[in-house]
Structures are given as C-alpha cells and as structure tokens.
Design an enzyme around this catalytic site. Structure first.
Site, mmCIF file in Angstrom:
data_model
loop_
_atom_site.group_PDB
_atom_site.id
_atom_site.type_symbol
_atom_site.label_atom_id
_atom_site.label_comp_id
_atom_site.label_asym_id
_atom_site.label_seq_id
_atom_site.Cartn_x
_atom_site.Cartn_y
_atom_site.Cartn_z
ATOM 1 C CB CYS A 1 74.010 60.039 74.757
ATOM 2 S SG CYS A 1 74.614 61.699 75.014
ATOM 3 N NE ARG B 1 77.692 62.843 79.214
ATOM 4 C CZ ARG B 1 77.204 62.396 78.063
ATOM 5 N NH1 ARG B 1 76.021 61.820 78.040
ATOM 6 N NH2 ARG B 1 77.879 62.525 76.950
#
Lengths: 78, 226
Positions: B52, B129
C-alpha cells in the site's frame, strides 16, 4: 460532520475567516472561483462552504456565495 | 438449508453510491463535493503495510497528471483517521513524498460495503485493492480489483482515465494497449524489486532493519529476486 471551520462554541477557524474575508473583498463568488483564488481543492472548499452556510455565515444566490450579517459581524470583531 | 448472504455490489454504468465520510483533508460528502470532476476512488488493505505504501507513493507522484485531467483521487481503508495521519506523516518523513489527496477513514467499513470493496474470500476484515473510476455525473465508468498481494499499476489507471475521456470526447472506442501519445514509462531496475513480507512481532521488526534488505522503514523492505 465538522471540517473545523466553526468550533462547537461558534468560533471561526483561521481558514474560515480567510474565506469570509475573501468574500467580503470580492462581494460574491462561486465555489470554483474560491478554489482557484485560494488554491485549495474544490471538494474542500465545498465542504467549508456547506459548514459556513449551515452555521449562518453565508447565503447562496444561485451558484454564488455571499456573506450574511452574522459573517460581517464576525469579521468586524477580528 | 444454509442461508447465503447476497451482497449487492455497484457495477459499471451504475450511479456511484452516496456517502459522507471523514478524511485526512476534512469531511466529504460524495458525490456532491465532487460535482463536475472525475473521481478515482481506490481502497487499500491497511495503513503501514508495504505494498500500500508503494501504491500511495505512486499515486502521489502522478497526482499532478490526474489533476490535469480533472480527476480527484480519493483513498480509503478500514483504518481510523489517526492511523491515516500517522502513516501519511511517516511516508513524508521516510521518503519525502507528500500525499496530496484525501484518505477516507472508513472505521466501520460502511463505504467499503457500499462499494463492494470487501471480498471475504480474500479477507473479511480488510479491503481489497479496488479502483472505481467515476465520471462527473457520478456514474461508475470502470472498476478494477487487485488482490492484497499485488500492487496496482498507477500508470494503467491514468491510461484508463485517458481512454474514458477520449471515448467521451470523440465518440470512439480504444483498442488493446491504446495510449494517447508515445509513453516514456518508468520500467527501471527499481520496478523489478519485490517486497519482503513485513515482520509481525516487535522483536522481528527491530531486527528487520539489520537483515540486509533495502528498507524505507521496518514495514517496507525490498529485495531483488536472484
């Protein structure tokens, strides 16, 4: 949800006061014009305008925002 | 008979769900605050996780390109606002990169549920995601899902925005691998490195920085595959 323009006891943040002073100088502005003049993201400007309108510092005329008497009074005290 | 819970997920062509949320740049009301703009709403599994972090740095570096296209980026994870702020500050401190877009603190997962960002087969507690490309009329124009393990290609998301805007402007369709102009994409040595799974105990976190990896911080270390 507050974005910090107006504190729970009704006081205005520096950012809110700057926005009100800009409107006093220019008379009336749209959200897009304010974003351009302040170099702040449009969504953030819209959020501030919503909070200040709901707290009685601004009023809307079509797409334009104007100061209320309450805002004029708040500016005069600074 | 066993009951099956059916979760409704927004699809391409649907109007994006409305919501209000707290972000690192103040409260937002969606879609009202973004009227007239394109929005790329993307979720990440968690703050202070390595993949991330690389994605956020990637989005931050291309934020100017998104802005040129009238696109507002919005991040989201099921973390609280203090975690988001600490992470953004950590990224700035360790890499010098400022995160210039808001990150939604979706502590109760309400927005994630609305957009179908929780995929129980992958994880029931963190968002996958997901990427939603939303047009100025709040219509969902494209959706991408990636698993927890694999970071997204931010250039591809930008290319997708270019394609959608070109389709709208010229009433055309774009072929496979279409690009608006010859690209100078950054396929550098750095892009070939992989992330070492982050430590899960304090003791291992302290050791990690001495293990010979290329570390930005204890939770983000990379190595080359031999």
């Amino acid at each position: 949800m507050s974005n910090g323009c107006v504190s729970p006891d009704g006081r205005l943040s520096d950012r809110a006061l700057m926005l009100l002073k800009l409107l006093k100088e220019k008379g009336k502005l749209t959200d897009i014009e304010i974003a351009e003049l302040t170099q702040r993201p449009l969504f953030q400007v819209r959020s501030s305008l919503r909070e200040l309108t709901s707290a009685g510092f601004l009023k809307q005329e079509g797409a334009h925002y104007l100061l209320t008497e309450k805002a004029e009074e708040a500016i005069s005290k600074t | 008979m066993e009951e099956t819970k059916v979760v409704s997920m927004p699809r391409i062509g649907d109007l994006a769900p409305s919501f209000e949320a707290q972000t690192t740049m103040g409260p937002i009301k969606f879609p009202d605050d973004f009227k007239g703009q394109w929005v790329v709403l993307f979720s990440h599994p968690a703050d202070f996780t390595p993949v991330c972090t690389t994605e956020f740095i990637g989005f931050a570096k291309l934020n100017g390109e998104f802005q040129k296209r009238n696109v507002q980026l919005i991040g989201l994870s099921i973390d609280n606002i203090y975690s988001h702020i600490a992470w953004v500050m950590n990224i700035k401190e360790k890499t010098g990169v400022e995160i210039p877009f808001p990150i939604i603190a979706d502590v109760d997962g309400k927005v994630a549920q609305l957009f179908g960002m929780l995929h129980p087969g992958e994880s029931s507690t963190v968002t996958v995601r997901a990427v939603f490309v939303i047009d100025p009329n709040a219509k969902i124009r494209a959706i991408i899902y990636y698993p927890l393990s694999s970071g997204r290609n931010i250039r591809e998301i930008l290319r997708l925005v270019d394609a959608l805007q070109t389709v709208d402007k010229y009433q055309v369709a774009t072929p496979a691998n279409w690009v608006p102009a010859p690209q100078t994409w950054e396929f550098t040595e750095e892009n070939t490195k992989v992330i070492v799974p982050p430590p899960t105990t304090y003791e291992d976190a302290v050791k990690r920085l001495q293990e010979g990896y290329e570390c930005t911080d204890w939770y983000l270390c990379k190595k080359k595959l031999s």
